[in-house]
Design a protein around this motif. Structure first.
Motif, mmCIF file in Angstrom:
data_model
loop_
_atom_site.group_PDB
_atom_site.id
_atom_site.type_symbol
_atom_site.label_atom_id
_atom_site.label_comp_id
_atom_site.label_asym_id
_atom_site.label_seq_id
_atom_site.Cartn_x
_atom_site.Cartn_y
_atom_site.Cartn_z
ATOM 1 N N HIS A 169 -3.971 1.566 -9.082
ATOM 2 C CA HIS A 169 -3.555 0.609 -8.062
ATOM 3 C C HIS A 169 -4.054 -0.810 -8.330
ATOM 4 O O HIS A 169 -3.286 -1.766 -8.244
ATOM 5 N N ALA A 170 -5.336 -0.953 -8.634
ATOM 6 C CA ALA A 170 -5.904 -2.292 -8.797
ATOM 7 C C ALA A 170 -5.267 -3.026 -9.974
ATOM 8 O O ALA A 170 -4.862 -4.189 -9.860
ATOM 9 N N GLU A 171 -5.163 -2.344 -11.125
ATOM 10 C CA GLU A 171 -4.617 -3.040 -12.294
ATOM 11 C C GLU A 171 -3.119 -3.270 -12.156
ATOM 12 O O GLU A 171 -2.577 -4.250 -12.680
ATOM 13 N N LEU A 172 -2.425 -2.399 -11.427
ATOM 14 C CA LEU A 172 -0.999 -2.590 -11.205
ATOM 15 C C LEU A 172 -0.753 -3.824 -10.340
ATOM 16 O O LEU A 172 0.170 -4.613 -10.613
ATOM 17 N N CYS A 173 -1.568 -3.999 -9.306
ATOM 18 C CA CYS A 173 -1.450 -5.202 -8.478
ATOM 19 C C CYS A 173 -1.691 -6.455 -9.311
ATOM 20 O O CYS A 173 -0.980 -7.456 -9.167
ATOM 21 N N GLU A 174 -2.659 -6.392 -10.176
ATOM 22 C CA GLU A 174 -2.937 -7.533 -11.046
ATOM 23 C C GLU A 174 -1.752 -7.796 -11.975
ATOM 24 O O GLU A 174 -1.363 -8.945 -12.218
ATOM 25 N N ALA A 175 -1.142 -6.717 -12.475
ATOM 26 C CA ALA A 175 -0.029 -6.858 -13.411
ATOM 27 C C ALA A 175 1.190 -7.500 -12.757
ATOM 28 O O ALA A 175 1.939 -8.229 -13.416
ATOM 29 N N VAL A 176 1.420 -7.221 -11.472
ATOM 30 C CA VAL A 176 2.591 -7.797 -10.783
ATOM 31 C C VAL A 176 2.247 -9.099 -10.054
ATOM 32 O O VAL A 176 3.107 -9.686 -9.397
ATOM 33 N N GLY A 177 1.001 -9.535 -10.171
ATOM 34 C CA GLY A 177 0.611 -10.792 -9.541
ATOM 35 C C GLY A 177 0.456 -10.703 -8.041
ATOM 36 O O GLY A 177 0.687 -11.688 -7.334
ATOM 37 N N LEU A 178 0.048 -9.539 -7.546
ATOM 38 C CA LEU A 178 -0.107 -9.331 -6.105
ATOM 39 C C LEU A 178 -1.585 -9.262 -5.753
ATOM 40 O O LEU A 178 -2.323 -8.426 -6.278
ATOM 41 N N ASP A 179 -2.028 -10.147 -4.876
ATOM 42 C CA ASP A 179 -3.410 -10.144 -4.409
ATOM 43 C C ASP A 179 -3.479 -9.243 -3.184
ATOM 44 O O ASP A 179 -3.321 -9.682 -2.050
ATOM 45 N N LEU A 180 -3.726 -7.946 -3.428
ATOM 46 C CA LEU A 180 -3.697 -6.975 -2.337
ATOM 47 C C LEU A 180 -4.858 -7.186 -1.373
ATOM 48 O O LEU A 180 -4.703 -6.998 -0.157
ATOM 49 N N GLU A 181 -5.993 -7.603 -1.880
ATOM 50 C CA GLU A 181 -7.145 -7.839 -0.992
ATOM 51 C C GLU A 181 -6.816 -8.936 0.021
ATOM 52 O O GLU A 181 -7.092 -8.805 1.217
ATOM 53 N N ARG A 182 -6.209 -10.007 -0.452
ATOM 54 C CA ARG A 182 -5.824 -11.083 0.458
ATOM 55 C C ARG A 182 -4.755 -10.611 1.433
ATOM 56 O O ARG A 182 -4.789 -10.951 2.624
ATOM 57 N N ARG B 75 0.820 -1.199 0.000
ATOM 58 C CA ARG B 75 0.000 0.000 0.000
ATOM 59 C C ARG B 75 0.861 1.259 0.000
ATOM 60 O O ARG B 75 0.567 2.234 -0.702
ATOM 61 N N VAL B 76 1.944 1.264 0.779
ATOM 62 C CA VAL B 76 2.840 2.416 0.800
ATOM 63 C C VAL B 76 3.492 2.617 -0.570
ATOM 64 O O VAL B 76 3.560 3.735 -1.092
ATOM 65 N N LEU B 77 3.977 1.528 -1.175
ATOM 66 C CA LEU B 77 4.599 1.633 -2.490
ATOM 67 C C LEU B 77 3.624 2.194 -3.523
ATOM 68 O O LEU B 77 3.991 3.029 -4.358
ATOM 69 N N LEU B 78 2.375 1.763 -3.470
ATOM 70 C CA LEU B 78 1.369 2.251 -4.411
ATOM 71 C C LEU B 78 1.059 3.716 -4.158
ATOM 72 O O LEU B 78 1.032 4.538 -5.080
ATOM 73 N N ASP B 79 0.818 4.070 -2.887
ATOM 74 C CA ASP B 79 0.435 5.445 -2.561
ATOM 75 C C ASP B 79 1.533 6.449 -2.872
ATOM 76 O O ASP B 79 1.261 7.563 -3.318
ATOM 77 N N VAL B 80 2.774 6.059 -2.625
ATOM 78 C CA VAL B 80 3.887 6.994 -2.773
ATOM 79 C C VAL B 80 4.289 7.172 -4.243
ATOM 80 O O VAL B 80 4.831 8.217 -4.611
ATOM 81 N N ASN B 81 3.975 6.186 -5.095
ATOM 82 C CA ASN B 81 4.523 6.206 -6.449
ATOM 83 C C ASN B 81 3.518 6.247 -7.589
ATOM 84 O O ASN B 81 3.908 6.564 -8.720
#
Length: 306
Positions: free
Chosen positions: A138-151, A126-132
């Motif tokens: 945010h949602a599509e970037l997490c999907e692109a890097v294979g990160l399940d942020l909700e989990r 969350r910090v990496l997303l908010d700061v950059n």
């Protein structure tokens, strides 16, 4: 160790306010890899193409390479690299990273902290997303890097904040939508459900994550579609506050022509008299740091200047 502060302050190349999200993108990608396999490594030769695609889509318009963050992220204490010969990065050259079998993963101390506190992964992401990056990505970037942020965030307790985050002005949306009379500055969409606007958003021109102020002269009221395209660099704002459309955008349907291609060269709608338009310094930052390619030239208008 305060890992949140450390990732918020990753050392990045800076010059004239240019974006350099290379290290944050690699670290997000590594967090996604850790979530799938805590002991796995990322071999440079295996992930190079995927990292290149991430940088091309979410990085600055200028050409770049994933070799730079793969080597230099080590100096931030969150990443380690080893080769077929043993521990240590061989350097930032593409050829040597490939030929040496270089592989990277999160630093041992960080992996240990993540094992002890699983909630840390979600907070770091969350910090990496908010700061950059802007929130629209945010949602599509997490999907692109294979990160399940909700989990990752389901284990968060209390929603602790970090001092590294700036505080957003909650009035920003109301100020921007009011200034643009509750219509998209690009297409004029003005939908509402009862008394509430729907599908309209306050877009930062210079991203909030990159010191963009919560001020009317740094904002546009945009519909959800055009906000996303603006943050992705498909759309921009040229001199005279005319809309730019990237020549890299491809759309063959009537909808793509009507909602995107036909915008090229059109003047922005608003703001209302008495409210400041987008400041040139913020407009120029977006053109230099976010807009991709060269502006399309409208067939029936004068060339559009950036």
């Amino acid at each position: 160790m305060d890992w949140l502060d450390r990732v918020a302050r990753l050392r990045r190349w800076t010059k004239g306010g240019e974006r350099a999200p290379h290290k944050p993108l690699l670290l997000l990608y590594a967090l996604g890899g850790y979530q799938r396999d805590a002991e796995g490594e990322l071999r440079y030769s295996a992930v190079e193409e995927e990292l290149k695609r991430l940088l091309a889509e979410y990085g600055p318009p200028r050409p770049t390479t994933p070799a730079y963050p793969f080597h230099h992220l080590v100096s931030d204490g969150v990443w380690e690299v080893r080769t077929d010969r043993g521990p240590g990065s061989p350097g930032s050259g593409i050829g040597v990273l490939r030929s040496s079998g270089a592989a990277g993963r999160l630093a041992p101390a960080l992996r240990e902290s993540l094992a002890e506190d699983p909630a840390l992964l979600g907070r770091m992401a969350r910090v990496l997303l908010d700061v950059n990056f802007p929130s629209s990505l945010h949602a599509e970037l997490c999907e692109a890097v294979g990160l399940d942020l909700e989990r990752a965030e389901t284990v968060l307790a209390g929603g602790a904040d970090t001092a590294a985050r700036r505080r957003r002005d909650r009035r920003m949306r109301e100020l921007i939508l009011t200034a643009y009379e509750f219509q998209c500055a690009f297409c004029g969409y003005d939908g509402a459900l009862g008394a509430s606007a729907v599908g309209l958003e306050a877009a930062h021109v210079r991203w909030w994550s990159h010191e963009g102020p919560d001020e009317v002269d740094n904002g546009l009221c945009l519909c959800s579609l055009h906000h996303k395209l603006f943050d992705k660099g498909v759309l921009g704002l040229g001199e005279g506050h005319r809309i730019l459309v990237s020549d890299r955008f491809v759309g063959r349907s009537e909808a793509s022509h009507r909602h995107v291609l036909a915008l090229s060269g059109r003047p922005v709608l608003g703001p209302q008299p008495g409210r400041p338009p987008v400041a040139d310094r913020h407009r120029a930052w977006h053109v230099q740091q976010v807009f991709h390619g060269t502006p399309r030239q409208p067939a029936d208008r004068e060339p559009v200047l950036v």
